[in-house]
Design a protein around this motif. Structure first.
Motif, mmCIF file in Angstrom:
data_model
loop_
_atom_site.group_PDB
_atom_site.id
_atom_site.type_symbol
_atom_site.label_atom_id
_atom_site.label_comp_id
_atom_site.label_asym_id
_atom_site.label_seq_id
_atom_site.Cartn_x
_atom_site.Cartn_y
_atom_site.Cartn_z
ATOM 1 N N THR A 268 30.508 36.078 38.973
ATOM 2 C CA THR A 268 30.230 37.056 39.943
ATOM 3 C C THR A 268 29.036 36.344 40.808
ATOM 4 O O THR A 268 28.802 36.952 41.735
ATOM 5 C CB THR A 268 29.807 38.357 39.310
ATOM 6 N N GLU A 269 28.463 35.487 40.274
ATOM 7 C CA GLU A 269 27.224 34.802 41.154
ATOM 8 C C GLU A 269 27.645 33.832 42.133
ATOM 9 O O GLU A 269 27.017 33.483 43.104
ATOM 10 C CB GLU A 269 26.246 34.054 40.429
ATOM 11 N N PHE A 270 29.045 33.281 42.284
ATOM 12 C CA PHE A 270 29.450 32.556 43.169
ATOM 13 C C PHE A 270 30.981 32.994 43.811
ATOM 14 O O PHE A 270 31.870 32.109 43.951
ATOM 15 C CB PHE A 270 29.790 31.235 42.254
ATOM 16 N N VAL A 271 30.730 33.974 44.105
ATOM 17 C CA VAL A 271 32.039 34.631 44.820
ATOM 18 C C VAL A 271 32.595 33.889 46.161
ATOM 19 O O VAL A 271 33.643 33.703 46.246
ATOM 20 C CB VAL A 271 31.784 36.194 45.130
ATOM 21 N N VAL B 169 35.926 32.371 46.455
ATOM 22 C CA VAL B 169 36.814 32.600 47.657
ATOM 23 C C VAL B 169 37.268 31.335 48.531
ATOM 24 O O VAL B 169 38.499 30.984 48.805
ATOM 25 C CB VAL B 169 36.236 33.303 48.747
ATOM 26 N N ALA B 170 36.533 30.228 48.626
ATOM 27 C CA ALA B 170 36.815 28.933 49.502
ATOM 28 C C ALA B 170 37.658 28.212 48.570
ATOM 29 O O ALA B 170 38.686 27.556 49.208
ATOM 30 C CB ALA B 170 35.376 28.122 49.620
ATOM 31 N N LEU B 171 37.561 28.174 47.183
ATOM 32 C CA LEU B 171 38.301 27.343 46.374
ATOM 33 C C LEU B 171 39.864 28.097 46.345
ATOM 34 O O LEU B 171 40.773 27.317 46.497
ATOM 35 C CB LEU B 171 37.882 27.303 45.025
ATOM 36 N N ASN B 172 39.841 29.374 46.283
ATOM 37 C CA ASN B 172 41.119 30.098 46.223
ATOM 38 C C ASN B 172 41.796 30.004 47.558
ATOM 39 O O ASN B 172 43.077 29.703 47.630
ATOM 40 C CB ASN B 172 40.802 31.673 45.996
ATOM 41 N N ASP B 173 40.990 30.008 48.785
ATOM 42 C CA ASP B 173 41.606 29.866 50.059
ATOM 43 C C ASP B 173 42.533 28.419 50.109
ATOM 44 O O ASP B 173 43.643 28.231 50.779
ATOM 45 C CB ASP B 173 40.774 30.035 51.305
ATOM 46 N N PHE C 177 34.800 42.592 42.324
ATOM 47 C CA PHE C 177 35.098 41.271 42.287
ATOM 48 C C PHE C 177 36.487 40.753 42.710
ATOM 49 O O PHE C 177 36.731 39.850 43.548
ATOM 50 C CB PHE C 177 34.836 40.459 40.749
ATOM 51 N N HIS C 178 37.369 41.624 42.147
ATOM 52 C CA HIS C 178 38.902 41.271 42.355
ATOM 53 C C HIS C 178 39.229 41.420 43.937
ATOM 54 O O HIS C 178 39.894 40.626 44.345
ATOM 55 C CB HIS C 178 39.763 42.237 41.576
ATOM 56 N N GLN C 179 38.556 42.330 44.330
ATOM 57 C CA GLN C 179 38.651 42.628 45.806
ATOM 58 C C GLN C 179 38.260 41.565 46.842
ATOM 59 O O GLN C 179 39.033 40.995 47.742
ATOM 60 C CB GLN C 179 38.325 44.118 46.405
ATOM 61 N N GLU C 180 37.241 40.966 46.297
ATOM 62 C CA GLU C 180 36.637 39.779 47.187
ATOM 63 C C GLU C 180 37.259 38.666 47.131
ATOM 64 O O GLU C 180 37.582 37.922 47.956
ATOM 65 C CB GLU C 180 35.196 39.897 46.770
ATOM 66 N N VAL C 181 37.606 38.322 45.775
ATOM 67 C CA VAL C 181 37.915 36.991 45.302
ATOM 68 C C VAL C 181 39.517 36.961 45.451
ATOM 69 O O VAL C 181 40.312 35.872 45.859
ATOM 70 C CB VAL C 181 37.772 36.377 44.065
#
Length: 224
Positions: free
Chosen positions: A155-158, A162-166, A189-193
């Protein structure tokens, strides 16, 4: 979405399937970030449940740097894991400089032919995650990266996640956030990532302690 749960004993494996987990990462010594479990536990886990069992291949907790003797042990473990019918392995060789050890990785992947492969949280200890991701993307045998997005709690590295997921969209790789995830923090967390997989250890255990069993209530909350 895939929900993976750490199992360190047979009861964990049974409860993970019963409470709705999709996959188990089987290991021992959660307090040391996971070590290779016994052959007896692997065999019993595979025979007990129908969900996939991915087995940690990590011979020691000194570091993620492995010499030729470590690799010999790891290859023997992989051979046995395959023989016992597990779904996959969980590995993460690094160099002393904090990069992916491709020489070691190739040796392990060759032995693991036919098994699903996850690159574990050694990924969070590299010098540059984007460079490391470029390296891992070359190996289609690796289907998942378990990462907190950095050396700490997920949760500290959202933004990193996101960048890795993208970057891994429309590739063979799935970014699976893990480490320190708690059910009460999960919705935001789920909504953001927007992850395609999530990994849980202490966060779905009774009292958040490694020694206690899995919590049916928490695992069902994850599903909701």
């Amino acid at each position: 979405m895939i929900i993976e749960v750490i199992g360190t004993r047979l009861n964990d494996v049974k409860e993970a399937e019963l409470y709705g987990a999709n996959r188990v990462e089987l290991c021992q010594s959660m307090s040391e970030s996971g070590l290779t479990p016994s052959y007896g536990l692997i065999k019993s886990a595979v025979e007990l449940v129908d969900i996939p069992i991915n087995v940690m291949v990590r011979p020691h907790s000194d570091s993620f740097v492995y010499d030729k003797n470590d690799l010999k042990v790891m290859n023997e473990d992989i051979r046995m894991i395959k023989k016992l019918g597990a779904n996959g392995i969980v590995i993460g060789p690094l160099t002393k400089e904090g990069t992916i050890d491709e020489a070691a990785l190739k040796i392990l992947l060759e032995e693991a032919n036919g098994l699903e492969v996850t690159f574990h949280r050694a990924f969070d200890f590299v010098q540059d995650q984007q460079v490391a991701l470029t390296t891992i993307l070359k190996y289609e045998q690796i289907t998942t990266i378990l990462t907190a997005g950095g050396n700490g709690i997920a949760t500290e590295f959202v933004s990193n996640l996101v960048a890795l997921n993208d970057r891994t969209k429309n590739t063979h790789l799935t970014i699976m956030p893990g480490n320190g995830l708690r059910v009460n923090e999960l919705e935001e967390f789920h909504q953001e990532v927007k992850p395609r997989a999530l990994h849980f250890g202490a966060g779905v255990r009774i009292g958040h302690t490694f020694a206690n069993g899995l919590s049916e209530e928490k695992l069902r909350q994850v599903r909701v």
